[in-house]
Design a protein around this motif. Structure first.
Motif, PDB file in Angstrom:
ATOM      1  N   VAL A 385       0.873  -1.177   0.000  1.00 18.27           N
ATOM      2  CA  VAL A 385       0.000   0.000   0.000  1.00 18.27           C
ATOM      3  C   VAL A 385       0.905   1.221   0.000  1.00 18.27           C
ATOM      4  N   GLY A 397      -5.836  -2.452   5.965  1.00 18.59           N
ATOM      5  CA  GLY A 397      -4.486  -3.004   5.938  1.00 18.59           C
ATOM      6  C   GLY A 397      -4.200  -3.907   7.124  1.00 18.59           C
ATOM      7  N   SER A 409       3.812  -0.980   3.789  1.00 16.40           N
ATOM      8  CA  SER A 409       3.250   0.350   3.549  1.00 16.40           C
ATOM      9  C   SER A 409       4.131   1.429   4.154  1.00 16.40           C
TER      10      SER A 409
END
Length: 564
Positions: A385, A397, A409
């Motif tokens: 992400v 997430g 991420s």
């Protein structure tokens, strides 16, 4: 079917010479070869970045190993007539530069072992012409400085355009040539971004090199509009839109055939339309995990955490701190036929073969949250992400990490410990954070001391008291009265700055049992950081100090980055 392991390409003769000549110890060699994973280019980058050698010294050793004559092109007269007679691809892609030594024509090559090319050169310039080896940096610098000087060339192009305008003639070629020159100079200068800014009386072009902006060109406002039009055409943007921001992408091919992807952003400001072009590194120049600058023990710990089948890996830091590069290096490491990797990004900065990448497009209803929901239904093993910006994305997430996915991420926080309270502020329950987050990496980018002109000197600790904070000085000195510091004196390779290239300084926070307990108690960032340091975490400032003492960067640079 699994992906094949790359065949090691290290030059064993060079490795032996490094030890025999006293450049490094057997133990140091083993450490560096392990970190390079058998890749010669990574090994050489580590040698230079960590201060074992400067560029020319490495070039001399390579020449000695292969029995080549070594030449330092900076001290030679480039044979401009012969250089211009060579095909562009031979100069740019194959790295060939004719030069004169005591009036004798000689040829410098970055690969004198290319016998076919040597035969072609001797056919063109004479069978007796001498061949020498020059480093990639030397070749690139010689080519850049001996093409028409950038500013002078652009001035000639602008003069030609002005003369055509006076005669009321259309001169599209001049603008095309000017934009090409802007891009080529940006590539050769290693710029990450090119800014073209309209001002009341003139437009200026600035390049960001190693994180620092500098002006490279100025031209009239009337030219700016035509440059903007040309870039809009190349990036497939609306040429008649002047009041709204536009984003696009174009591809630039250098004279040597190198492909450079360019991300274009055009935004209206009070004095016109400002253009920013981000030059994205080609795939073959992308950094591996071994080359981003992690200390060996931190690299080992990160690779272990990224080897898990589920959980979260977060990279934190301000804009421009190299977070995406770190994530991409991890994805490249994990990318195999046996796993399904999907990403949701804004924007997609690099194409990753074998990875399913989704571009955020809010007009089409593709947000980070919606895209992430879609990815989870695509049977992924690993999810990247681009950024956790809101509570919704954070929640999805974390849930994905809980249900058997490895989620990578980024998050905007100043250090690693602050990321944990930040997730709580986003509405994520502490027990979910403690059970899903595996590791948090915080980072900044520092400029590397130029390996071509790097020099060292001993400095007494007392001399640094006025310029260095006391707590930092204590760590730097480590009980010594004198320390050895490195700096670049300035040369043609670094354009007189003393710096060339950048690398990261990091802190790696492993979420172990003690950190999990603190998260469950809603502990603040300072308490979490103190516990992590007690458990062995090296802070960013400590990592920076280590790299100052290694000669990778300078004390001034670490202080600049940490304070910013």
């Amino acid at each position: 079917m699994t992906s094949k392991t790359p065949t090691p390409t290290l030059d064993n003769d060079l490795l032996s010479l490094l030890v025999e000549s006293g450049v490094m110890t057997e133990e140091g060699l083993r450490t560096l070869t392990s970190r390079s994973k058998g890749e010669q280019s990574i090994f050489e980058r580590l040698l230079l970045n960590e201060g074992y050698l400067i560029d020319n010294q490495l070039g001399q050793l390579k020449a000695q190993v292969h029995g080549w004559h070594f030449v330092d092109l900076e001290t030679m007269d480039i044979a401009e007539q012969e250089l211009s007679a060579l095909p562009t691809v031979m100069r740019e892609a194959q790295g060939v530069v004719p030069y004169r030594y005591n009036s004798e024509l000689r040829i410098a090559m970055k690969n004198p072992a290319d016998t076919k090319l040597v035969r072609l050169l001797r056919k063109k310039f004479g069978a007796s012409v001498s061949i020498a080896y020059a480093t990639d940096a030397d070749i690139s610098e010689a080519l850049a400085s001996n093409n028409a000087e950038y500013a002078e060339h652009c001035e000639l192009v602008l003069k030609r355009h002005l003369e055509a305008s006076k005669q009321q003639k259309t001169d599209d070629n001049s603008i095309i040539e000017l934009v090409d020159s802007l891009l080529l100079h940006g590539v050769r200068s290693r710029a990450s971004d090119i800014h073209i800014e309209p001002r009341r009386e003139e437009s200026i072009v600035r390049e960001r090199v190693d994180g620092v902006l500098g002006t490279t060109l100025r031209f009239a406002p009337s030219v700016h509009d035509l440059v903007c039009l040309r870039i809009k055409v190349l990036a497939n943007l609306a040429t008649d839109e002047h009041s709204k921001p536009q984003d696009g992408k174009l591809q630039y091919i250098t004279p040597g055939g190198k492909r450079v992807d360019v991300r274009v952003s055009i935004s209206p400001i009070t004095s016109g339309e400002k253009i920013v072009m981000r030059l994205l590194a080609p795939e073959d120049q992308a950094l591996s995990m071994e080359a981003i600058g992690l200390q060996p023990e931190d690299l080992h710990r990160l690779q272990k955490e990224m080897g898990r089948s589920w959980g979260m890996v977060l990279v934190t830091g301000p804009t421009g701190s190299g977070k995406t590069t770190t994530l991409y290096s991890g994805v490249r490491k994990l990318n195999q036929d046996s796993v399904n990797i999907a990403t949701i990004e804004d924007p997609v900065e690099y194409d990753l073969p074998g990875v399913n990448q989704i571009q955020v497009n809010e007009k089409a209803g593709i947000t980070f949250a919606n895209g992430l929901r879609s990815i989870v239904r695509q049977d992924p093993n690993i999810i990247l992400v681009g950024e956790i910006r809101d509570s919704e994305t954070a929640g999805i997430g974390v849930n994905a990490a809980m249900t058997g996915h490895l989620v990578l991420s980024t998050l905007h926080t100043n250090d690693a410990a602050t990321a944990l309270p930040r997730l709580i502020d986003m509405g994520i329950e502490p027990f979910l954070i403690s059970s899903t987050v595996n590791v948090i990496i915080a980072q900044r980018l520092v400029r590397n001391t130029c390996s071509r002109c790097r020099e060292s000197r001993e400095v007494s600790v007392s001399e640094l008291k006025e310029s260095v904070p006391a707590d930092l000085l204590k760590k730097l000195a480590n009980g010594k009265k004198k320390i050895r510091l490195y700096e670049g004196k300035g040369c043609s390779v670094c354009d007189g700055s003393g710096y060339h290239g950048r690398s990261g300084i990091f802190e790696l926070l492993i979420v172990d049992k003690s950190i999990q307990d603190l998260i469950m108690k809603n502990a603040d960032a300072d308490t979490i950081k103190q516990a992590a340091v007690k458990n062995g975490m090296r802070t960013m400032i400590e990592d920076g100090i280590s790299k100052v003492l290694q000669g990778v960067t300078t004390l001034e640079e670490v202080l600049r980055v940490i304070r910013s």
